[in-house]
Design a protein around this motif. Sequence first.
Motif, PDB file in Angstrom:
ATOM      1  N   GLU A 118       0.923  -1.194   0.111  1.00 28.45           N
ATOM      2  CA  GLU A 118      -0.167   0.063  -0.104  1.00 28.45           C
ATOM      3  C   GLU A 118       0.853   1.219  -0.020  1.00 28.45           C
ATOM      4  OE1 GLU A 118      -2.533  -0.039   3.146  1.00 28.45           O
ATOM      5  OE2 GLU A 118      -3.630  -1.963   2.541  1.00 28.45           O
ATOM      6  N   ARG A 119       0.455   2.402  -0.447  1.00 29.27           N
ATOM      7  CA  ARG A 119       1.028   3.434  -0.439  1.00 29.27           C
ATOM      8  C   ARG A 119       0.638   4.261   0.907  1.00 29.27           C
ATOM      9  NH1 ARG A 119      -0.125   7.004  -5.627  1.00 29.27           N
ATOM     10  NH2 ARG A 119       1.427   8.165  -4.844  1.00 29.27           N
ATOM     11  N   GLY A 120       1.374   5.238   1.317  1.00 28.29           N
ATOM     12  CA  GLY A 120       1.164   6.174   2.554  1.00 28.29           C
ATOM     13  C   GLY A 120       0.402   7.126   2.452  1.00 28.29           C
ATOM     14  N   GLU A 121      -0.316   7.798   3.421  1.00 29.21           N
ATOM     15  CA  GLU A 121      -1.122   8.839   3.154  1.00 29.21           C
ATOM     16  C   GLU A 121      -0.160  10.149   2.711  1.00 29.21           C
ATOM     17  OE1 GLU A 121      -0.791  11.194   7.406  1.00 29.21           O
ATOM     18  OE2 GLU A 121      -2.049   9.281   7.451  1.00 29.21           O
ATOM     19  N   ARG A 122       0.800  10.289   2.722  1.00 23.83           N
ATOM     20  CA  ARG A 122       1.765  11.232   2.216  1.00 23.83           C
ATOM     21  C   ARG A 122       2.329  10.881   0.771  1.00 23.83           C
ATOM     22  NH1 ARG A 122       4.578  13.989   7.416  1.00 23.83           N
ATOM     23  NH2 ARG A 122       2.766  15.671   7.778  1.00 23.83           N
ATOM     24  N   GLY A 123       1.893   9.654   0.226  1.00 25.22           N
ATOM     25  CA  GLY A 123       2.449   9.266  -0.917  1.00 25.22           C
ATOM     26  C   GLY A 123       3.815   8.394  -0.325  1.00 25.22           C
ATOM     27  N   GLY A 124       4.191   7.840  -1.673  1.00 23.62           N
ATOM     28  CA  GLY A 124       5.599   6.795  -1.176  1.00 23.62           C
ATOM     29  C   GLY A 124       5.263   5.484  -1.511  1.00 23.62           C
ATOM     30  N   VAL A 125       6.468   4.589  -1.625  1.00 25.22           N
ATOM     31  CA  VAL A 125       6.161   3.237  -2.177  1.00 25.22           C
ATOM     32  C   VAL A 125       6.253   2.389  -0.719  1.00 25.22           C
ATOM     33  CG1 VAL A 125       8.566   2.645  -2.320  1.00 25.22           C
ATOM     34  CG2 VAL A 125       6.893   1.360  -3.491  1.00 25.22           C
ATOM     35  N   ALA A 126       5.751   1.329  -0.332  1.00 29.97           N
ATOM     36  CA  ALA A 126       5.748   0.536   0.745  1.00 29.97           C
ATOM     37  C   ALA A 126       7.235   0.211   0.621  1.00 29.97           C
ATOM     38  CB  ALA A 126       4.641  -0.635   0.772  1.00 29.97           C
ATOM     39  N   PRO A 127       7.830  -0.320   1.890  1.00 31.72           N
ATOM     40  CA  PRO A 127       9.267  -0.520   2.146  1.00 31.72           C
ATOM     41  C   PRO A 127       9.502  -1.771   1.401  1.00 31.72           C
ATOM     42  CG  PRO A 127       8.537   0.059   4.243  1.00 31.72           C
ATOM     43  CD  PRO A 127       7.348   0.073   3.333  1.00 31.72           C
ATOM     44  N   ASP A 128       8.448  -2.927   1.074  1.00 30.74           N
ATOM     45  CA  ASP A 128       8.807  -3.939   0.116  1.00 30.74           C
ATOM     46  C   ASP A 128       8.932  -3.850  -1.443  1.00 30.74           C
ATOM     47  OD1 ASP A 128       6.008  -3.760   0.038  1.00 30.74           O
ATOM     48  OD2 ASP A 128       5.789  -5.738   0.598  1.00 30.74           O
ATOM     49  N   GLY A 129       8.609  -2.302  -1.738  1.00 28.12           N
ATOM     50  CA  GLY A 129       8.492  -2.255  -3.137  1.00 28.12           C
ATOM     51  C   GLY A 129       9.811  -1.479  -3.674  1.00 28.12           C
ATOM     52  N   ILE A 130      10.727  -1.156  -2.565  1.00 32.42           N
ATOM     53  CA  ILE A 130      11.783  -0.295  -2.799  1.00 32.42           C
ATOM     54  C   ILE A 130      12.734  -0.713  -3.884  1.00 32.42           C
ATOM     55  CG2 ILE A 130      13.738   0.684  -1.959  1.00 32.42           C
ATOM     56  CD1 ILE A 130      12.576   1.021   0.736  1.00 32.42           C
ATOM     57  N   GLU A 131      13.017  -2.073  -3.935  1.00 27.98           N
ATOM     58  CA  GLU A 131      13.945  -2.919  -4.710  1.00 27.98           C
ATOM     59  C   GLU A 131      13.374  -2.789  -6.113  1.00 27.98           C
ATOM     60  OE1 GLU A 131      15.974  -7.210  -5.057  1.00 27.98           O
ATOM     61  OE2 GLU A 131      15.494  -6.587  -3.028  1.00 27.98           O
ATOM     62  N   GLU A 132      12.186  -3.225  -6.464  1.00 31.53           N
ATOM     63  CA  GLU A 132      11.611  -3.037  -7.542  1.00 31.53           C
ATOM     64  C   GLU A 132      11.577  -1.852  -8.320  1.00 31.53           C
ATOM     65  OE1 GLU A 132       7.538  -4.663  -9.896  1.00 31.53           O
ATOM     66  OE2 GLU A 132       7.872  -5.052  -7.779  1.00 31.53           O
ATOM     67  N   LEU A 133      11.257  -0.836  -7.462  1.00 27.79           N
ATOM     68  CA  LEU A 133      11.017   0.591  -7.917  1.00 27.79           C
ATOM     69  C   LEU A 133      12.536   0.991  -8.282  1.00 27.79           C
ATOM     70  CD1 LEU A 133       9.130   2.923  -8.811  1.00 27.79           C
ATOM     71  CD2 LEU A 133       9.046   3.590  -6.517  1.00 27.79           C
ATOM     72  N   ALA A 134      13.424   0.753  -7.394  1.00 20.84           N
ATOM     73  CA  ALA A 134      14.798   1.378  -7.728  1.00 20.84           C
ATOM     74  C   ALA A 134      15.277   0.676  -8.982  1.00 20.84           C
ATOM     75  CB  ALA A 134      15.632   0.760  -6.668  1.00 20.84           C
ATOM     76  N   ALA A 135      14.967  -0.727  -9.282  1.00 17.34           N
ATOM     77  CA  ALA A 135      15.414  -1.211 -10.763  1.00 17.34           C
ATOM     78  C   ALA A 135      15.062  -0.659 -11.716  1.00 17.34           C
ATOM     79  CB  ALA A 135      15.237  -2.847 -10.510  1.00 17.34           C
ATOM     80  N   GLU A 136      13.710  -0.087 -11.478  1.00 17.90           N
ATOM     81  CA  GLU A 136      12.939   0.720 -12.906  1.00 17.90           C
ATOM     82  C   GLU A 136      13.725   1.946 -12.970  1.00 17.90           C
ATOM     83  OE1 GLU A 136      10.185   0.139 -14.549  1.00 17.90           O
ATOM     84  OE2 GLU A 136       9.317  -1.553 -13.617  1.00 17.90           O
ATOM     85  N   VAL A 137      14.126   2.898 -11.874  1.00 15.14           N
ATOM     86  CA  VAL A 137      14.602   3.926 -12.137  1.00 15.14           C
ATOM     87  C   VAL A 137      16.197   3.740 -12.738  1.00 15.14           C
ATOM     88  CG1 VAL A 137      15.729   6.113 -10.802  1.00 15.14           C
ATOM     89  CG2 VAL A 137      13.328   5.212 -10.179  1.00 15.14           C
ATOM     90  N   ALA A 138      16.948   2.918 -12.125  1.00 20.15           N
ATOM     91  CA  ALA A 138      18.203   2.776 -12.585  1.00 20.15           C
ATOM     92  C   ALA A 138      18.338   2.493 -14.087  1.00 20.15           C
ATOM     93  CB  ALA A 138      18.870   1.475 -11.671  1.00 20.15           C
ATOM     94  N   GLY A 139      17.126   1.871 -14.684  1.00 17.03           N
ATOM     95  CA  GLY A 139      17.108   1.389 -15.915  1.00 17.03           C
ATOM     96  C   GLY A 139      16.851   2.238 -16.607  1.00 17.03           C
ATOM     97  N   ALA A 140      16.089   3.504 -16.211  1.00 17.82           N
ATOM     98  CA  ALA A 140      15.217   4.318 -17.350  1.00 17.82           C
ATOM     99  C   ALA A 140      16.321   5.287 -17.773  1.00 17.82           C
ATOM    100  CB  ALA A 140      14.156   5.098 -16.424  1.00 17.82           C
ATOM    101  N   PRO A 141      16.185   5.451 -19.360  1.00 12.26           N
ATOM    102  CA  PRO A 141      16.870   6.628 -19.865  1.00 12.26           C
ATOM    103  C   PRO A 141      16.652   7.879 -19.340  1.00 12.26           C
ATOM    104  CG  PRO A 141      15.835   5.395 -21.436  1.00 12.26           C
ATOM    105  CD  PRO A 141      14.959   4.920 -20.033  1.00 12.26           C
ATOM    106  N   GLY A 142      17.636   8.716 -18.970  1.00 15.53           N
ATOM    107  CA  GLY A 142      17.482  10.122 -18.476  1.00 15.53           C
ATOM    108  C   GLY A 142      17.450  10.259 -16.904  1.00 15.53           C
ATOM    109  N   LEU A 143      17.506   9.218 -16.423  1.00 17.60           N
ATOM    110  CA  LEU A 143      17.172   9.135 -14.963  1.00 17.60           C
ATOM    111  C   LEU A 143      18.406   8.622 -14.229  1.00 17.60           C
ATOM    112  CD1 LEU A 143      13.410   8.017 -14.458  1.00 17.60           C
ATOM    113  CD2 LEU A 143      14.404  10.400 -14.987  1.00 17.60           C
ATOM    114  N   ARG A 144      18.718   8.990 -13.115  1.00 17.86           N
ATOM    115  CA  ARG A 144      19.787   8.343 -12.256  1.00 17.86           C
ATOM    116  C   ARG A 144      19.266   8.096 -10.770  1.00 17.86           C
ATOM    117  NH1 ARG A 144      23.490  12.606 -14.143  1.00 17.86           N
ATOM    118  NH2 ARG A 144      22.460  14.071 -12.419  1.00 17.86           N
ATOM    119  N   LEU A 145      19.429   6.840  -9.981  1.00 17.21           N
ATOM    120  CA  LEU A 145      18.980   6.608  -9.134  1.00 17.21           C
ATOM    121  C   LEU A 145      19.923   7.283  -7.915  1.00 17.21           C
ATOM    122  CD1 LEU A 145      17.025   5.055  -7.007  1.00 17.21           C
ATOM    123  CD2 LEU A 145      18.640   3.139  -7.315  1.00 17.21           C
ATOM    124  N   GLY A 146      18.984   8.196  -7.124  1.00 15.85           N
ATOM    125  CA  GLY A 146      19.980   9.008  -6.250  1.00 15.85           C
ATOM    126  C   GLY A 146      19.777   8.518  -4.864  1.00 15.85           C
ATOM    127  N   GLY A 147      18.953   7.847  -4.493  1.00 14.62           N
ATOM    128  CA  GLY A 147      18.615   7.316  -3.055  1.00 14.62           C
ATOM    129  C   GLY A 147      17.434   7.372  -2.639  1.00 14.62           C
TER     130      GLY A 147
END
Length: 239
Positions: free
Chosen positions: A138-167
Amino acid sequence: MTDRKEQLASNLAQVEARIAAACASAGREREEVTLIVVTKTYPAGDVRLLAELGVRHVAENKDQDAAPKAAACADLSLNWHFVGQLQTNKARSVASYADVVQSVDRAKLVTALSAGAVRAGRELDCLIQVALDAESGERGERGGVAPDGIEELAAEVAGAPGLRLGGLMTVAPLAGPYAGRQRAAFERLMEFSSSLRVAHPAANMVSAGMSADLEHAVAAGATHVRVGTAVLGVRPGLG
């Protein structure tokens, strides 16, 4: 305007003293923590005064306010951070001026930001916003990904043209197990950051802490704190 500059200078000095003291207490160097001044609802004139006072990082949370402000201050050497919940239809605009998007919380937004960055010929640093109050999936009331979704979303960012995974980024939760426990919340974020850097060593930014709780964030190890009210005053219409 002179009075306003003096007011901002005084407020900045107080915030700087707080950050320095927090760093000293944590055994950290002051240079390890970057101050981002949240200029939402304040005019471009204030951004210019802040730049004259040495501020280099500013943040906005609404594209309709941020885009014209960034354009009006395009001659300044500023790093613009977008910190609000972002709709995909605003991603192209945000990608044209933001240097860092701190509120990446879903794959559709990654796709939209990537397209916007490529179109603009720019590279954006992206922080994944973590919802520490979110249940699994689930997403929090202020937005954000649930902790167990960090890894998958990080991989999406890291592989996306024009984007860098900052943290990672978080906002201290108002509900859930970390409500009222900012230090514990930020320490938990640091644990997630350590895990993230195993696969993505360069993703070392940790954005946490605001005017009321920046000391907790510095103590936990945050690399960036986002301060608005303590520098600019109570936002118009709220005081």
